[in-house]
Design an enzyme around this catalytic site. Structure first.
Site, PDB file in Angstrom:
ATOM      1  N   GLU A 184      44.828  72.115   9.356  1.00 35.15           N
ATOM      2  CA  GLU A 184      46.222  72.245   8.932  1.00 35.15           C
ATOM      3  C   GLU A 184      46.496  71.283   7.767  1.00 35.15           C
ATOM      4  O   GLU A 184      46.135  70.109   7.827  1.00 35.15           O
ATOM      5  CB  GLU A 184      47.174  71.909  10.089  1.00 35.15           C
ATOM      6  N   ALA A 319      47.850  63.955  15.943  1.00 35.42           N
ATOM      7  CA  ALA A 319      47.139  64.949  16.745  1.00 35.42           C
ATOM      8  C   ALA A 319      47.244  66.288  16.032  1.00 35.42           C
ATOM      9  O   ALA A 319      48.014  66.443  15.082  1.00 35.42           O
ATOM     10  CB  ALA A 319      47.715  65.035  18.154  1.00 35.42           C
ATOM     11  N   HIS A 354      54.119  67.410  22.725  1.00 35.64           N
ATOM     12  CA  HIS A 354      54.343  68.054  21.423  1.00 35.64           C
ATOM     13  C   HIS A 354      53.233  69.060  21.132  1.00 35.64           C
ATOM     14  O   HIS A 354      53.491  70.225  20.787  1.00 35.64           O
ATOM     15  CB  HIS A 354      54.380  66.981  20.335  1.00 35.64           C
ATOM     16  N   GLU A 355      51.988  68.629  21.273  1.00 35.73           N
ATOM     17  CA  GLU A 355      50.861  69.498  20.926  1.00 35.73           C
ATOM     18  C   GLU A 355      50.760  70.687  21.879  1.00 35.73           C
ATOM     19  O   GLU A 355      50.437  71.801  21.458  1.00 35.73           O
ATOM     20  CB  GLU A 355      49.556  68.697  20.927  1.00 35.73           C
ATOM     21  N   GLU A 377      57.162  72.725  13.907  1.00 32.42           N
ATOM     22  CA  GLU A 377      57.278  71.292  14.159  1.00 32.42           C
ATOM     23  C   GLU A 377      58.630  70.876  14.723  1.00 32.42           C
ATOM     24  O   GLU A 377      58.709  69.990  15.572  1.00 32.42           O
ATOM     25  CB  GLU A 377      56.969  70.519  12.870  1.00 32.42           C
TER      26      GLU A 377
END
Length: 903
Positions: A184, A319, A354-355, A377
């Protein structure tokens, strides 16, 4: 050789150094030793065949539709190269002789196209370095329909923490390397030729040929492992779901792991380097619970049989959400019960949440293009707090959300040089700049506002509708609003339009006139230097708390009138701080709230928002800083961590303005020390039995400020604890360890410096390394700070940590000037190492702390010569903030002086 010299002159050493160590700077070149020969030949082939283009549109033609990639890669962990073969199963929607793919730093040796049962057609290759593409040209036009494109290629395991790269670590004292992917946003093209755009989804069949003593990890479970040749084994993985290229993962190294299954039967594993798997227990337990929570919350089962979490020694970001194979910095995944602080443990939980939220938001339903990055995000940042609040309610994480994400977003979004949440991007260098607090924090903050307005049930059901509609597809912002509208029957698209499409946010001014409260909204600018007319009118869901009742209003006009409370009542706009606005109260209304703070009648988040807006309005030139300082005295009885976190951050900002005036600075520190003295005595150095989460976090914050302001007893205790740790190996409580290190460093000498460097060198827990590194940035002796700068780019510091160290050195007034000079002197090295990585902007961001406009002039002059397109927006934000600081300093210094004299 002549061609290579010309290329070096045209492109500069930065581009060539991306393929380090082969750099052509003279007409003579010595063949490197055998270990580097492959890379030398690769560079020669790649650059000789590479034309240059200045095209701005970097999106590929849409008539080539990839459906499946079959990829085989063989990394060489000694030569730091890799070879690969792939077949792309694709559909051509129009006849063409040319196919364009993304490829960067790859040399393609074979191209063939299979059309049905006909003989494969061999293609020719040409490269475009600037556009990061390769054009495959065939002798005749290819017909419309399904095709099989086969390519053979080779590349480099670079040391830039992007693409397919190498990470250095030790196994039983022996230095070794692993191969890691970080794709990314646009770096899959550095590992294999592909259509490297989010909308070009496909399924992937991955096979890795690896040394027999290593482990291979990819997005799905291993399907077959067999010996290939002496010392080499072949690992074939199950096919992935349909997904974007940036989510693919290849990891090869020596690992150990622990595992557990969810109640739905998904295998969850946490991989670490040797000797660290005992630090993975918290991550494993948290990941299992989170996966189960998300399955229920989204009402969509996680679609893979496995979820791996992998700790990587060198990792540029915190991450990365590769589907089924999430990669982390060690500090954001591993927890040592004896040495990890509570705030670090909390951060680990948030990052994992979050991930894992990305497994649905981003991986299952993906943004159509990077313009809509916030759909990934912003949502993951919001949902991580939903999940952690469920798993760890005692952490009261939503209060911290207001103090961190919400407030950081307001800060960046107050600049003239902010950007809309939805921002047009083209070249990869532009994409990297929007991985900022507008996409993450502002995105999550407006979702928090929307969730409060819709209610938790409609908000959750709207998310479910969106995910089910766009599963394995791509979406834009309006698609999300449509899902919420379908569920809630409210005009969400109309309400939210300007929150994502326009830059900035409003300030709501309020005053009382007789029986009415008169409100108006205007765009907020954090400095009068940035002020400009902006006609935007936001639709603001505005909770209003009167002393005796609360209502929510939808405020969409320039001016708005509400019934006023009695003259004896206070009124708090944006109650709960859930709307993304600031509030500017009249003196009369502010004085009533000041009394409410003193009496403890406002909730903690409302006390936080009140003090934040008071200080920020003074910075913006809309109020006097003396008013904010006077208000701060009402917080003497404050006991909540999040409120003190905000107040002390604001007081530190004011202190930065007068850091160069020793006499005034000393008087100001005495004021702050007096303000915190009562809470400092209350929290003490020792934990109470079963104390609240907030109290544990508060202790470290208060003791640091108390010691920094010169309290002798606090400084003495810090030195005593440090000395006992060094001499007697007596552990310091991890929740105060950072305070001890930093206070000792502030007045430390060369001996202290050497002790901290030695501790960093021998430490294996990366969270502890981070603590020590921050302390090394806190010295006051310029000679020692100069040593910190040299140390920051030495082999003793991983490149992933250098940007944060530079940021911390800019934050220290004693090292700010020398840090900028150091950065200029070493800019070529920084550019070569970090260009294109997630940490690049962080290197210069800290310069926003300068308080003299000459610094902004110097930064602009330097980067006018040393052009760095991917930092363009960051540099504008930094120089704008510096000039705002300088203007604020001119206005505020007389006010601060008068205020302190009156105390």
């Amino acid at each position: 050789a002549e061609r290579m010299v010309i290329l070096s002159a045209e492109k500069g050493s930065r581009t060539l150094m991306a393929l380090r160590p082969v750099v052509f700077e003279t007409t003579a070149y010595t063949i490197p030793p055998p270990r580097q020969t492959k890379r030398f030949i690769f560079c020669l082939i790649y650059y000789i065949l590479s034309p240059v283009s200045s095209s701005r549109n970097h999106r590929l033609p849409t008539h080539v539709k990839p459906e499946r990639y079959r990829i085989m890669l063989r990394p060489d962990l000694e030569e730091f190269t890799f070879t690969g073969e792939e077949t792309i199963y694709l559909t051509l929607e129009k006849s063409t002789k040319k196919i364009i793919l993304h490829a960067a730093e790859l040399a393609i040796s074979h191209v063939s196209m299979q059309e049905g049962s006909a003989k494969p057609v061999i293609g020719k290759v040409s490269y475009n370095i600037k556009n990061e593409t390769v054009t495959l040209t065939f002798p005749k036009a290819l017909s419309v329909g399904k095709k099989e494109l086969t390519l053979h290629f080779s590349g480099i395991l670079n040391d830039k923490m992007r693409g397919f790269y190498r990470s250095r670590y030790e196994v039983k004292g022996v230095v070794t390397h692993m191969a890691v992917s970080q794709f990314e946003s646009t770096d899959a093209r550095r590992a294999f030729p592909c259509i490297d755009e989010p909308a070009a989804k496909a399924v992937f069949d991955v096979t890795l040929q690896i040394p027999s003593h290593t482990t291979a990890i990819s997005n799905s479970l291993e399907e077959e492992i067999k010996e290939h040749e002496a010392g080499i084994k072949v690992v074939k993985f199950m096919q992935t779901p349909k997904m974007s290229t940036y989510l693919l993962a290849f990891i090869v190294g020596q690992f150990e792991f622990i595992e557990k299954k969810t109640k739905e039967g998904v295998l969850v594993r946490v991989f670490t380097t040797a000797g660290k798997k005992h630090q993975a227990e918290f991550a494993l337990d948290t990941a299992v619970k989170l996966l189960e929570f998300y399955n229920d919350y989204f009402d969509i089962d996680y679609p893979l049989p496995v979820l791996d979490l992998i700790a990587i020694p060198d990792f540029a970001a915190g991450a990365m959400e590769n589907w089924g194979a999430v990669t982390f910095r060690e500090a954001t995944l591993l927890v040592d019960p004896q040495h990890t602080s509570l705030i670090s443990k909390q951060w680990v939980a948030l990052v994992i949440a979050h991930e894992l939220a990305h497994m649905w938001f981003g991986n299952l339903a993906t943004m159509e293009w990077w313009t809509h990055l916030w759909l990934n995000e912003g949502f993951a940042t919001y949902i991580e707090h939903v999940a952690i609040d469920k798993l760890f309610p005692q952490w009261e994480i939503w209060k911290q959300f207001i103090a961190t994400e919400h407030n950081e977003a307001l800060t960046l979004d107050g600049l003239k040089n902010t950007h809309p949440i939805e921002v047009e991007v083209h070249h990869p260098s532009e994409i990297s700049e929007i991985f900022d607090q507008v996409s993450y924090a502002k995105g999550s903050s407006i979702l928090c506002m929307l969730a409060t307005y819709l209610g938790p049930a409609d908000f959750r059901d709207g998310l479910r509708e969106y995910l089910k509609t766009f599963a394995y597809k791509n979406a834009q912002t309006q698609d999300l609003w449509s899902a919420f509208e379908k569920v809630s029957k409210k005009p969400v698209g109309k309400i939210m339009k300007h929150w994502t499409a326009k830059p900035g946010h409003p300030v709501v001014r309020v005053s009382q006139k007789g029986e009415s409260l008169e409100l108006s909204q205007h765009r907020f600018f954090s400095s009068p230097l940035s002020h400009q007319k902006d006609p935007t009118l936001w639709s603001i869901p505005l909770p209003v708390k009167f002393e005796s009742k609360q209502n929510v209003y939808l405020f969409s006009e320039r001016d708005f009138v509400l019934p006023a409370p009695s003259r004896a009542e206070w009124v708090k706009l944006n109650s709960g701080e859930t709307s993304f606005v600031r509030v500017h109260y009249s003196h009369e209304l502010l004085s009533r709230l000041e009394v409410a703070v003193t009496k403890g009648e406002l909730r903690s988040v409302d006390r936080l928002g009140l003090i934040r807006d008071a200080f920020d309005l003074s910075a913006a030139g809309q109020a006097d800083v003396s008013d904010a300082l006077t208000l701060s005295k009402s917080y003497r009885q404050e006991t909540e961590y999040v409120v003190w976190f905000e107040l002390l951050s604001q007081l530190a900002t004011v202190e930065n303005l007068i850091a160069d005036d020793a006499k005034l600075n000393s008087r100001y520190k005495n004021f702050v020390k007096d303000l915190v003295s009562e809470i400092a005595q209350k929290v003490g150095w020792e934990k109470a039995l079963h104390e609240d989460h907030s109290d544990t976090l508060l202790r470290g914050l208060i003791l640091y400020v108390y010691g920094k302001c010169g309290d002798g007893a606090t400084i003495k205790t810090a030195h005593r604890l440090f000395e006992s740790f060094i001499k007697n190996k007596k552990n310091i409580d991890p929740d105060i360890r950072s305070v001890v290190y930093t206070l000792v460093a502030r007045g430390g000498d060369e001996k202290t410096f050497d002790l901290l460097v030695k501790l960093h060198e021998t430490e294996t827990l990366h969270q502890e390394k981070d603590r020590i590194a921050r302390a090394l940035c806190g010295f006051t002796d310029p000679k020692l700070l100069a040593r910190t700068l040299e140390w920051s780019i030495s082999s003793d510091v991983r490149p992933q940590d250098t940007p944060r160290i530079m940021y911390a050195l800019f934050a220290n007034p004693k090292s700010r000037d020398i840090t900028w000079e150091f950065l200029k002197q070493h800019w070529e090295d920084f550019d070569k190492q970090f260009s294109g990585s997630h940490g690049f902007a962080r290197i210069i961001e800290g310069a926003k702390e300068f308080t003299k406009s000459q610094a902004a002039d110097d930064i602009e002059a330097f980067f006018k010569i040393h052009k760095t397109p991917e930092l363009e927006r960051t540099l504008k934000q930094v120089t704008e903030q510096i000039r705002a600081n300088a203007a604020f300093k001119r206005r505020a210094k007389p006010q601060i002086t008068a205020f302190l004299k009156s105390q």
